[in-house]
Design a protein around this motif. Structure first.
Motif, PDB file in Angstrom:
ATOM      1  N   GLN A 228       0.830  -1.209   0.000  1.00 39.79           N
ATOM      2  CA  GLN A 228       0.000   0.000   0.000  1.00 39.79           C
ATOM      3  C   GLN A 228       0.860   1.253   0.000  1.00 39.79           C
ATOM      4  O   GLN A 228       0.560   2.216  -0.704  1.00 39.79           O
ATOM      5  CB  GLN A 228      -0.921   0.009   1.219  1.00 39.79           C
ATOM      6  CG  GLN A 228      -2.064  -0.962   1.134  1.00 39.79           C
ATOM      7  CD  GLN A 228      -2.899  -0.982   2.394  1.00 39.79           C
ATOM      8  OE1 GLN A 228      -2.483  -0.495   3.444  1.00 39.79           O
ATOM      9  NE2 GLN A 228      -4.093  -1.552   2.292  1.00 39.79           N
TER      10      GLN A 228
ATOM     11  N   PHE B 100      -2.351  11.777   1.246  1.00 40.34           N
ATOM     12  CA  PHE B 100      -2.054  10.457   1.794  1.00 40.34           C
ATOM     13  C   PHE B 100      -1.423  10.563   3.177  1.00 40.34           C
ATOM     14  O   PHE B 100      -1.636   9.708   4.034  1.00 40.34           O
ATOM     15  CB  PHE B 100      -1.142   9.661   0.863  1.00 40.34           C
ATOM     16  CG  PHE B 100      -1.829   9.153  -0.370  1.00 40.34           C
ATOM     17  CD1 PHE B 100      -3.124   8.677  -0.340  1.00 40.34           C
ATOM     18  CD2 PHE B 100      -1.162   9.140  -1.586  1.00 40.34           C
ATOM     19  CE1 PHE B 100      -3.754   8.194  -1.472  1.00 40.34           C
ATOM     20  CE2 PHE B 100      -1.779   8.652  -2.732  1.00 40.34           C
ATOM     21  CZ  PHE B 100      -3.078   8.180  -2.667  1.00 40.34           C
TER      22      PHE B 100
ATOM     23  N   LYS C 274       0.953   4.128  -2.906  1.00 43.49           N
ATOM     24  CA  LYS C 274       0.717   5.549  -2.626  1.00 43.49           C
ATOM     25  C   LYS C 274       1.851   6.413  -3.159  1.00 43.49           C
ATOM     26  O   LYS C 274       1.616   7.506  -3.689  1.00 43.49           O
ATOM     27  CB  LYS C 274       0.538   5.769  -1.123  1.00 43.49           C
ATOM     28  CG  LYS C 274      -0.767   5.246  -0.595  1.00 43.49           C
ATOM     29  CD  LYS C 274      -0.877   5.450   0.897  1.00 43.49           C
ATOM     30  CE  LYS C 274      -2.179   4.878   1.433  1.00 43.49           C
ATOM     31  NZ  LYS C 274      -2.295   5.056   2.886  1.00 43.49           N
TER      32      LYS C 274
END
Length: 71
Positions: A10, A67, A14
């Protein structure tokens, strides 16, 4: 083990998503230069180049900040 791998995946995703606008702006400049869309005689070429780079870097910064806030 699997959870750690999922978190790393992940995070890598990102990072790739955050850098995408900047890479698109760099490719746009490459395409304009070497695709012979503009020449050295094109009016305001320098200003346009800076605007394209600032837009790409700014969007990358905003996505990366988004993010970062979600953590």
């Amino acid at each position: 083990m699997l959870n750690s791998m999922k978190i790393r995946t992940q995070k890598a995703f990102k990072i790739v998503v955050a850098f995408t606008p900047w890479l698109i702006s760099m490719y746009t400049l490459y395409w304009l230069q070497y695709g012979e869309v503009w020449t050295t005689q094109t009016a305001h070429r320098g200003k346009t180049s800076v605007a394209i780079l600032v837009a790409g870097m700014g969007l990358s910064f905003l996505v990366h900040s988004y993010f970062g806030k979600r953590r």
